[in-house]
Scaffold this motif. Structure first.
Motif, PDB file in Angstrom:
ATOM      1  N   CYS A 306       9.558  -4.883  -1.690  1.00 13.21           N
ATOM      2  CA  CYS A 306       9.358  -5.323  -2.193  1.00 13.21           C
ATOM      3  C   CYS A 306       8.081  -6.199  -0.328  1.00 13.21           C
ATOM      4  O   CYS A 306       7.577  -6.423  -0.462  1.00 13.21           O
ATOM      5  N   ILE A 307       9.141  -4.888   0.670  1.00 14.53           N
ATOM      6  CA  ILE A 307       7.859  -5.539   1.443  1.00 14.53           C
ATOM      7  C   ILE A 307       6.676  -4.347   1.953  1.00 14.53           C
ATOM      8  O   ILE A 307       6.725  -2.811   2.269  1.00 14.53           O
ATOM      9  N   VAL A 308       6.009  -4.488   0.681  1.00 14.73           N
ATOM     10  CA  VAL A 308       4.715  -3.378   0.780  1.00 14.73           C
ATOM     11  C   VAL A 308       3.715  -5.102   0.759  1.00 14.73           C
ATOM     12  O   VAL A 308       3.820  -6.508   0.369  1.00 14.73           O
ATOM     13  N   GLY A 309       2.366  -3.918   0.513  1.00 16.76           N
ATOM     14  CA  GLY A 309       1.646  -4.327   0.300  1.00 16.76           C
ATOM     15  C   GLY A 309       0.880  -5.892   2.005  1.00 16.76           C
ATOM     16  O   GLY A 309       1.327  -5.698   3.078  1.00 16.76           O
ATOM     17  N   PRO A 310       1.004  -6.665   1.700  1.00 16.26           N
ATOM     18  CA  PRO A 310       0.886  -8.004   2.548  1.00 16.26           C
ATOM     19  C   PRO A 310       2.049  -8.472   3.064  1.00 16.26           C
ATOM     20  O   PRO A 310       2.016  -9.638   4.070  1.00 16.26           O
ATOM     21  N   VAL A 311       3.617  -7.873   2.468  1.00 21.46           N
ATOM     22  CA  VAL A 311       4.242  -8.956   3.162  1.00 21.46           C
ATOM     23  C   VAL A 311       5.142  -8.085   3.944  1.00 21.46           C
ATOM     24  O   VAL A 311       5.346  -6.252   3.992  1.00 21.46           O
ATOM     25  N   ILE A 312       5.534  -8.251   5.293  1.00 17.18           N
ATOM     26  CA  ILE A 312       6.086  -8.315   5.871  1.00 17.18           C
ATOM     27  C   ILE A 312       7.948  -8.593   6.805  1.00 17.18           C
ATOM     28  O   ILE A 312       7.925  -7.717   8.154  1.00 17.18           O
ATOM     29  N   GLY A 313       8.126  -8.627   5.465  1.00 17.11           N
ATOM     30  CA  GLY A 313       9.694  -9.661   6.054  1.00 17.11           C
ATOM     31  C   GLY A 313      10.231  -9.554   4.619  1.00 17.11           C
ATOM     32  O   GLY A 313       9.250 -10.193   3.950  1.00 17.11           O
ATOM     33  N   HIS A 314      11.782 -10.792   4.548  1.00 18.68           N
ATOM     34  CA  HIS A 314      11.953 -11.439   4.373  1.00 18.68           C
ATOM     35  C   HIS A 314      13.068 -12.840   4.434  1.00 18.68           C
ATOM     36  O   HIS A 314      13.346 -12.031   5.873  1.00 18.68           O
ATOM     37  N   GLN A 315      13.148 -13.464   4.156  1.00 17.89           N
ATOM     38  CA  GLN A 315      14.274 -14.004   4.276  1.00 17.89           C
ATOM     39  C   GLN A 315      14.851 -15.757   3.102  1.00 17.89           C
ATOM     40  O   GLN A 315      14.529 -14.728   2.177  1.00 17.89           O
ATOM     41  N   GLY A 316      16.109 -15.701   3.018  1.00 19.91           N
ATOM     42  CA  GLY A 316      17.113 -16.495   2.436  1.00 19.91           C
ATOM     43  C   GLY A 316      18.125 -15.180   1.633  1.00 19.91           C
ATOM     44  O   GLY A 316      18.260 -14.930   2.391  1.00 19.91           O
ATOM     45  N   GLU A 361      15.132  -8.664 -13.649  1.00 26.23           N
ATOM     46  CA  GLU A 361      16.225  -7.189 -13.860  1.00 26.23           C
ATOM     47  C   GLU A 361      15.081  -6.260 -13.259  1.00 26.23           C
ATOM     48  O   GLU A 361      14.131  -7.011 -12.698  1.00 26.23           O
ATOM     49  N   GLU A 362      15.809  -5.342 -12.985  1.00 28.63           N
ATOM     50  CA  GLU A 362      14.770  -4.497 -11.714  1.00 28.63           C
ATOM     51  C   GLU A 362      13.805  -3.951 -11.905  1.00 28.63           C
ATOM     52  O   GLU A 362      12.417  -4.033 -10.560  1.00 28.63           O
ATOM     53  N   ALA A 363      13.703  -4.138 -13.148  1.00 31.65           N
ATOM     54  CA  ALA A 363      11.655  -3.701 -14.164  1.00 31.65           C
ATOM     55  C   ALA A 363      11.002  -4.460 -13.302  1.00 31.65           C
ATOM     56  O   ALA A 363      10.476  -4.652 -13.641  1.00 31.65           O
ATOM     57  N   HIS A 364      11.410  -5.648 -13.457  1.00 25.47           N
ATOM     58  CA  HIS A 364      10.081  -7.154 -13.591  1.00 25.47           C
ATOM     59  C   HIS A 364      10.134  -6.863 -11.458  1.00 25.47           C
ATOM     60  O   HIS A 364       8.939  -7.524 -11.493  1.00 25.47           O
ATOM     61  N   VAL A 365      11.373  -6.485 -11.280  1.00 23.11           N
ATOM     62  CA  VAL A 365      10.486  -6.752  -9.676  1.00 23.11           C
ATOM     63  C   VAL A 365       9.524  -5.456  -9.372  1.00 23.11           C
ATOM     64  O   VAL A 365       8.727  -5.227  -8.551  1.00 23.11           O
ATOM     65  N   ASP A 366       9.599  -4.367 -10.114  1.00 18.69           N
ATOM     66  CA  ASP A 366       8.908  -3.099 -10.181  1.00 18.69           C
ATOM     67  C   ASP A 366       7.449  -3.543 -10.314  1.00 18.69           C
ATOM     68  O   ASP A 366       7.022  -2.997  -9.727  1.00 18.69           O
ATOM     69  N   ARG A 367       7.145  -4.742 -10.778  1.00 15.06           N
ATOM     70  CA  ARG A 367       6.385  -5.120 -11.375  1.00 15.06           C
ATOM     71  C   ARG A 367       5.247  -5.343 -10.701  1.00 15.06           C
ATOM     72  O   ARG A 367       4.268  -5.732 -10.067  1.00 15.06           O
ATOM     73  N   LEU A 368       6.473  -6.353  -9.317  1.00 13.98           N
ATOM     74  CA  LEU A 368       6.540  -7.422  -8.556  1.00 13.98           C
ATOM     75  C   LEU A 368       5.399  -6.609  -6.909  1.00 13.98           C
ATOM     76  O   LEU A 368       4.629  -6.881  -6.549  1.00 13.98           O
ATOM     77  N   ARG A 369       6.203  -5.767  -6.970  1.00  8.69           N
ATOM     78  CA  ARG A 369       6.124  -3.832  -6.311  1.00  8.69           C
ATOM     79  C   ARG A 369       5.328  -3.923  -6.412  1.00  8.69           C
ATOM     80  O   ARG A 369       3.758  -3.878  -4.835  1.00  8.69           O
ATOM     81  N   GLU A 370       4.343  -3.377  -7.651  1.00  8.52           N
ATOM     82  CA  GLU A 370       3.147  -2.587  -7.266  1.00  8.52           C
ATOM     83  C   GLU A 370       2.378  -3.666  -7.646  1.00  8.52           C
ATOM     84  O   GLU A 370       0.981  -3.420  -7.164  1.00  8.52           O
ATOM     85  N   ALA A 371       2.176  -5.261  -8.203  1.00 11.23           N
ATOM     86  CA  ALA A 371       1.465  -5.751  -8.016  1.00 11.23           C
ATOM     87  C   ALA A 371       0.432  -5.865  -6.249  1.00 11.23           C
ATOM     88  O   ALA A 371       0.047  -6.285  -6.123  1.00 11.23           O
ATOM     89  N   LEU A 372       2.245  -6.472  -5.282  1.00 12.80           N
ATOM     90  CA  LEU A 372       2.273  -6.669  -4.532  1.00 12.80           C
ATOM     91  C   LEU A 372       1.530  -5.040  -3.537  1.00 12.80           C
ATOM     92  O   LEU A 372       0.076  -5.445  -2.487  1.00 12.80           O
TER      93      LEU A 372
END
Ligand SMILES: Cc1ncc(COP(=O)(O)O)c(C=O)c1O
Length: 377
Positions: A306-316, A361-372
């Motif tokens: 999910c480091i796509v679109g406006p997202v440039i990194g992660h923490q936590g 699930e991973e499929a939900h994360v795929d939706r997030l990635r596509e949206a981002l």
């Protein structure tokens, strides 16, 4: 006429039902919930085991106080201690995160006879007097009481060099979120937490981990204490603990347990049978559905994809993940909501905070990635 006090600015959606990780809105939308009602809905919505446990307990006996022994309360305490895999000896059940912290601090003052607390910048511990006093920035915003009830020294996050100077023989306790929630899914790291432990041992101060948000499986471990391999004297926890039935707990280790004497603590609702049944059902589900494993796996998948679109990194850690955004996180939040995904923000304006149910699930994360990706950088 709206009689409700205006507590938080409200999102533009009205939820009428929910199932799994999906919220149904009055205007007919299905929203993917990556926020879980401030980290509460650990099992998601309409979870069968949790619903059945609460229904059965409601039919059997909806309430008796701590003055009356109940097997379900004793079981909940034992299950929670076993689940923690930490050397805790007693559990005091209360009703909210703030109340758990209030009691942890009170116990620390009583046990040590000292008057000062060390807290960490960016930390959030609740809105009551003691919990608010150790919350970073509360004094300038909403604290409201005429004065802090005790002396508090704040140290910067991960500031190893500040520990010895602030944490001294007059310090009753250190309170820290091992992974800050409101502060932006900021993890303190093993080194900082171990240094606090060491200094507490040197000075006689008590180490309190506020795991109200990061506990009960959210990091993919029973508690963040397990993740970092640092054992505090007390853990406070709430949120995921009841999956929405209000409850919280203060877990104490061998140094503190003798201080919990008869009549030193009290509560009407804490440890009620409904709350106890909810706690037992949450632990049952986490264990039998192997949700810790899932949180670790799907959490890693979020960070990897999910480091796509406006997202440039992660923490936590785990399902307390902060996506670092190039543009203001609240703009990304609004754009995601327009695409059917509810995330969260944090006090850090560049952090989009994800606190999804553990059943994600991973499929939900795929939706997030596509949206981002569709939002663009
Ligand atoms: C880490 C932490 N501690 C304490 C609290 C306060 O919990 P409650 O709102 O249940 O009083 C919160 C709430 O967000 C929290 O995130």
């Amino acid at each position: 006429m709206d009689y409700l006090a205006p507590v938080f600015a409200q999102y533009p959606l009205e939820v009428v039902a929910a199932n799994g990780v999906w919220l149904s809105t009055r205007d007919g939308r299905q929203i993917l919930d990556l926020y879980g009602g401030h980290a509460v809905a650990a099992l998601g919505y309409a979870h069968r085991g949790w619903t059945a446990a609460l229904t059965a307990q409601a039919a059997a006996c909806n309430f008796q106080s701590n003055a009356v022994p109940m097997a379900v309360r004793a079981r909940a305490a034992e299950r929670l201690v076993r689940f923690s895999q930490l050397p805790f000896e007693r559990v005091f059940f209360v009703n909210s995160g703030a109340e758990a912290n209030e009691n942890a601090l009170k116990v620390a003052f009583r046990l040590t006879g000292r008057g000062k607390v060390v807290a960490v910048e960016g930390g959030f511990h609740g809105r009551t007097a003691a919990a608010g006093a150790v919350t970073w920035g509360a004094q300038n915003k909403w604290f409201g009481f005429p004065r802090a009830p005790f002396e508090v020294a704040f140290i910067a996050r991960r500031a190893l060099a500040a520990i010895d100077a602030q944490l001294r023989e007059d310090t009753a306790a250190v309170i820290v979120e091992p992974v800050q929630g409101v502060g932006g899914a900021f993890d303190m790291g093993a080194e900082f937490l171990a240094a606090l432990r060491r200094r507490c041992d040197e000075t006689g101060a008590l180490l309190i981990f506020d795991e109200v948000q990061c506990g009960v499986g959210r990091t993919g471990h029973p508690f963040a204490a397990n993740l970092y391999g640092v054992v505090p004297d007390m853990i406070t926890t709430a949120k995921a603990l009841g999956n929405g039935f209000p409850c919280a707990a203060l877990l104490v280790g061998p140094r503190v347990a003798p201080a919990l004497t008869l009549d030193s603590l009290g509560t009407t609702f804490g440890g009620g049978p409904m709350a106890s049944a909810a706690i037992e059902a949450v632990i049952d589900a986490i264990e039998s559905e192997r949700l810790l494993e899932r949180v670790r796996r799907v959490g890693a998948y979020i960070r990897a994809t999910c480091i796509v679109g406006p997202v440039i990194g992660h923490q936590g850690a785990g399902f307390l993940t902060g996506l670092i955004t190039r543009t203001p996180a609240r703009e990304v939040h609004a754009a995601l909501l327009a695409r059917g995904i509810l995330a969260g923000t944090a006090s850090d304006p560049q952090i989009l905070r994800l606190l999804p149910p553990y059943i994600l699930e991973e499929a939900h994360v795929d939706r997030l990635r596509e949206a981002l990706a569709s939002i663009g950088a």
